[in-house]
Design an enzyme around this catalytic site. Structure first.
Site, short mmCIF file in Angstrom:
data_model
loop_
_atom_site.label_atom_id
_atom_site.label_comp_id
_atom_site.label_asym_id
_atom_site.label_seq_id
_atom_site.Cartn_x
_atom_site.Cartn_y
_atom_site.Cartn_z
CG LEU A 1 -25.84 -7.60 25.43
CD1 LEU A 1 -25.65 -9.02 24.90
CD2 LEU A 1 -27.21 -7.46 26.10
CG HIS A 2 -19.61 -6.50 28.46
ND1 HIS A 2 -19.92 -7.38 27.44
CD2 HIS A 2 -18.75 -7.18 29.28
CE1 HIS A 2 -19.27 -8.52 27.62
NE2 HIS A 2 -18.56 -8.43 28.73
N GLY A 3 -22.66 -2.85 29.06
CA GLY A 3 -22.96 -1.56 29.66
C GLY A 3 -21.71 -0.70 29.82
N GLY A 4 -21.66 0.08 30.90
CA GLY A 4 -20.55 0.99 31.13
C GLY A 4 -19.21 0.30 31.22
N GLY B 1 -6.70 -6.15 3.59
CA GLY B 1 -6.80 -7.25 2.64
C GLY B 1 -7.80 -7.03 1.53
N GLY B 2 -8.22 -5.79 1.35
CA GLY B 2 -9.27 -5.47 0.37
C GLY B 2 -10.53 -5.07 1.11
CD GLU C 1 -16.70 -0.10 1.05
OE1 GLU C 1 -17.52 0.23 1.92
OE2 GLU C 1 -15.54 -0.48 1.32
CD GLU D 1 -3.56 -9.61 3.06
OE1 GLU D 1 -3.51 -8.55 3.72
OE2 GLU D 1 -3.13 -9.69 1.88
CB THR E 1 -0.94 0.01 1.22
OG1 THR E 1 -1.71 -1.18 1.22
CG2 THR E 1 -1.86 1.21 1.18
#
Length: 398
Positions: A356-359, A382-383, A386, A261, A146
């Site tokens: 679900l774990h909340g704060g 890896g792409g 889109e 990959e 990249t």
């Protein structure tokens, strides 16, 4: 077709789980804050054969295939590791395969792919100089494709390599390079014609080569224990003997290894979803509100059931596609679909698990918080999602 749960793979799962429990869990939070995993972890993984899974014994690996690699990745995450840890410890999974394939073509072995052009004796030398020590845990490799202005367009690579006698002179830059800070060498995609021509070659460039600079360490939303860097090349002289395969065969080499990959990322996605289902289920059983455990409420039970269903369905499809890839079937479209299915399941599940774990789920002390951050890259690396959709559309004849 699916991944057969053989006695050997059950032992591999147990080995991986024990490794994570002993070598990773006591230190992972510290590595997250340090921004990298220690080099000693590579040596520890190599000592018990984990680092070399999926690579032939003939090049210093532990044997096994793509399906065994998937088993290891899945178990690392389900045992309490993370996709960031997988990225940091197994970067060689994208840095080495091109070298192994090129050497395999020369010997006519099963290592070889079906790339154009014949390999050279230099490819055997690359195995000895880079593949073996990396699989032994003594060196670290990275893959540099990249570029700052290129994104997912591999054919548009502008980093150039001009032939000058027995060397190439490399100029250009790379970004978002996983393990780029720690890497001892970088398998680098360069253009051997004019910039953006698509005529790509792969060169192995050693850290410390004059003109090769590792730029700033990039700070990221997730994958905190996986170092990421920018790389710069200014008149870097790279020996021709560091070329992988023949000149101008790099594009096809890169494309052929994208399948593994992408399946690795898909595995990280569904395994993260599975781990988050486990964490959320445990929390909802133990956490009581208004005198009742959360799991005692139908709404919560149904939400957990839906999360579990999505994670298991994604796992089943990724396993099916991986088995077909391992069997040599050309399933480019299916690989893209597997990645997108797993990423979508992961995105939904980690969001619900944190809710679900909340704060507590919002705190750095919560494992689910790390998975929530780490999951976001899986639809990009890896792409992108889109790009996967474009591949799927093409497979549909659109």
């Amino acid at each position: 077709m699916t991944i057969v749960d053989t006695p050997e793979r059950r032992q591999l799962r147990e080995l991986t789980r024990a490794f994570v429990t002993r070598e990773v869990l006591p230190h992972l939070d510290d590595w997250e804050r340090a921004g990298e995993v220690p080099r000693e972890l590579h040596a520890a993984a190599a000592k018990i054969g984990l680092l070399g899974i999926g690579f032939p014994v003939s090049v210093g690996g532990s044997g096994g295939d793509l399906l065994d690699s998937i088993v290891v990745t899945e178990e690392i995450i389900r045992s309490g590791g993370s996709s960031g840890l997988v990225a940091a410890l197994f970067t060689h999974g994208i840095a080495l395969p091109h070298m192994v394939a090129a050497a395999g073509r020369r010997t006519g072995g099963a290592l070889g792919g079906r790339l154009a052009g014949g390999p050279t004796r230099g490819d055997d030398d690359l195995v000895d100089r880079y593949v073996r020590p990396t699989l032994a845990g003594t060196t670290i490799g990275a893959l540099a494709i990249t570029e700052p202005d290129g994104g997912s367009d591999v054919a548009a690579i502008r980093t150039t390599a001009r032939r000058d006698g027995d060397h190439y002179v490399v100029n250009g830059s790379k970004t978002y390079i996983t393990s780029g800070v720690r890497a001892d060498f970088v398998t680098t995609a360069v253009c051997t014609d004019f910039p953006g021509s698509g005529e790509l070659t792969l060169l192995v460039i050693d850290k410390g080569t004059p003109g090769f600079t590792v730029g700033r360490r990039l700070e990221k939303l997730g994958w905190h224990c996986s170092d990421t860097a920018e790389l710069s090349f200014v008149d870097v002289r790279v020996p021709v003997t560091n070329r992988i395969g023949e000149e101008n065969t790099g594009f096809l080499a890169i494309m052929q290894h994208f399948a593994t990959e992408r399946l690795s990322l898909a595995t990280q996605a569904y395994a993260t979803a599975q781990r988050c289902v486990e964490l959320a289920t445990r929390w909802c059983r133990d956490r009581a509100t208004f005198g009742r455990p959360l799991a005692g409420r139908q709404l919560i039970r149904h939400r957990l059931a839906e999360m579990h269903t999505r994670a298991e369905a994604a796992r089943a499809y990724v396993h099916e596609v991986a088995a077909r890839v391992a069997a040599g079937e050309p399933v480019v479209t299916e690989v893209a679909m597997a990645k997108n299915v797993a990423v979508a399941a992961c995105g939904h599940v980690v969001d619900q698990a944190l809710q679900l774990h909340g704060g507590f789920g919002y705190l750095r002390d919560a494992e689910v918080e790390r998975h929530y951050r780490d999951a976001r890259i899986l639809g990009i690396g890896g792409g992108t999602t889109e790009i996967m959709n474009e591949i799927i559309a093409k497979g549909m004849g659109l």
